[in-house]
Design an enzyme around this catalytic site. Sequence first.
Site, PDB file in Angstrom:
ATOM      1  N   CYS A  16       0.825  -1.286   0.015  1.00  0.00           N
ATOM      2  CA  CYS A  16      -0.121  -0.085  -0.169  1.00  0.00           C
ATOM      3  C   CYS A  16       0.992   1.287   0.058  1.00  0.00           C
ATOM      4  O   CYS A  16       1.924   1.511   0.969  1.00  0.00           O
ATOM      5  CB  CYS A  16      -0.893   0.109   1.286  1.00  0.00           C
ATOM      6  SG  CYS A  16      -1.876   1.341   1.261  1.00  0.00           S
ATOM      7  N   CYS A  22      -1.076   3.956  -6.514  1.00  0.00           N
ATOM      8  CA  CYS A  22      -1.938   3.425  -5.610  1.00  0.00           C
ATOM      9  C   CYS A  22      -1.858   1.796  -6.043  1.00  0.00           C
ATOM     10  O   CYS A  22      -2.278   1.566  -7.408  1.00  0.00           O
ATOM     11  CB  CYS A  22      -3.315   3.720  -5.449  1.00  0.00           C
ATOM     12  SG  CYS A  22      -4.277   3.068  -4.467  1.00  0.00           S
TER      13      CYS A  22
HETATM   14  N1  DGL Z   1      -3.977   0.526  -2.005  1.00  0.00           N
HETATM   15  C1  DGL Z   1      -3.569   1.619  -1.222  1.00  0.00           C
HETATM   16  C2  DGL Z   1      -2.528   2.525  -1.632  1.00  0.00           C
HETATM   17  O1  DGL Z   1      -1.789   1.915  -2.471  1.00  0.00           O
HETATM   18  C3  DGL Z   1      -4.826   2.478  -0.562  1.00  0.00           C
HETATM   19  C4  DGL Z   1      -5.845   2.895  -1.279  1.00  0.00           C
HETATM   20  C5  DGL Z   1      -6.640   3.241  -0.090  1.00  0.00           C
HETATM   21  O2  DGL Z   1      -7.298   2.688   0.691  1.00  0.00           O
HETATM   22  O3  DGL Z   1      -7.078   4.428  -0.175  1.00  0.00           O
HETATM   23  O4  DGL Z   1      -2.314   3.547  -1.425  1.00  0.00           O
END
Ligand code: DGL
Length: 270
Positions: free
Chosen positions: A72, A189
């Site tokens: 993440c 993301c």
């Molecule tokens: N998938 C995550 C990222 O790479 C988080 C997305 C979220 O929960 O807002 O930032």
Amino acid sequence: MKTIGVFDSGVGGLSVLRALLAEMPQARFVYLADGAHAPYGERSPQQVAERAHRITDGLRGHFGIDALVVACNTATALAIEGLRAQHPEWPIVGVEPALKPAAAITRTGHVGVMATRGTVESERFARLRQRLEQASEKPLHFSCQACDGLADAIERNDRPAIESLCQRYWSALQAGLVSAPIDTLVLGCTHYPFAADVLQELTGKAVTLVETGVPVARRTRAVLDQPPPNGTEGPAPSGVVLLSTGDPAPLAQAARRWLDLDSPGQHFAC
Ligand code: DGL
């Protein structure tokens, strides 16, 4: 056999798990989606850091994992330094928007970056961006867009919402005052690779989309000192445990849809 913990706010980290499975087919993975607290992108830095610590302690305590992949960008931006300080002897691999590879491949010098608000507004991201723009010998500019709601739409697999948000944010990126066109778009993301088809349709083929799953998987293998895949071994039997702090059903469905992975999800409180 190594056991690797992987976590994200939700299903986005499956894009990293996909690359990890290809890179280390014999490893065992415990994937946790923090479904009860997703999305992270619009939460405060303190909330995201607190969740990252709780999850790390939960995965370490219950599964004896050998390493952790923070799949993440938002949690990496807001918590990885604290996690490493708390667990100094233990390998933790994070995910950062691929600004550096994008800087190497852009020809126009104009790179678009789509990421969550938490990532775009973080100090860690600002430092990375500034360092690369200042060090570049050719003109280089990153146009960055906080994509509120997009991870959530992907989480819900809501195709109309995904299409309209991608359209809105791609238009916003192009409306900047930089004269050279964007030729490289960073998917900052881990959810966004699951909207790559929609984005590529909007940008056209001339724009290269860049994501981070494969380099993160290679780095994880190197950190754990594991041999490269030989192309003959299949995935380890029962090699993936899927957990969610919320309802595990959407995670199991997403894993089936995107990774062809048939693993029942389980609830895990932490
Ligand atoms: N998938 C995550 C990222 O790479 C988080 C997305 C979220 O929960 O807002 O930032």
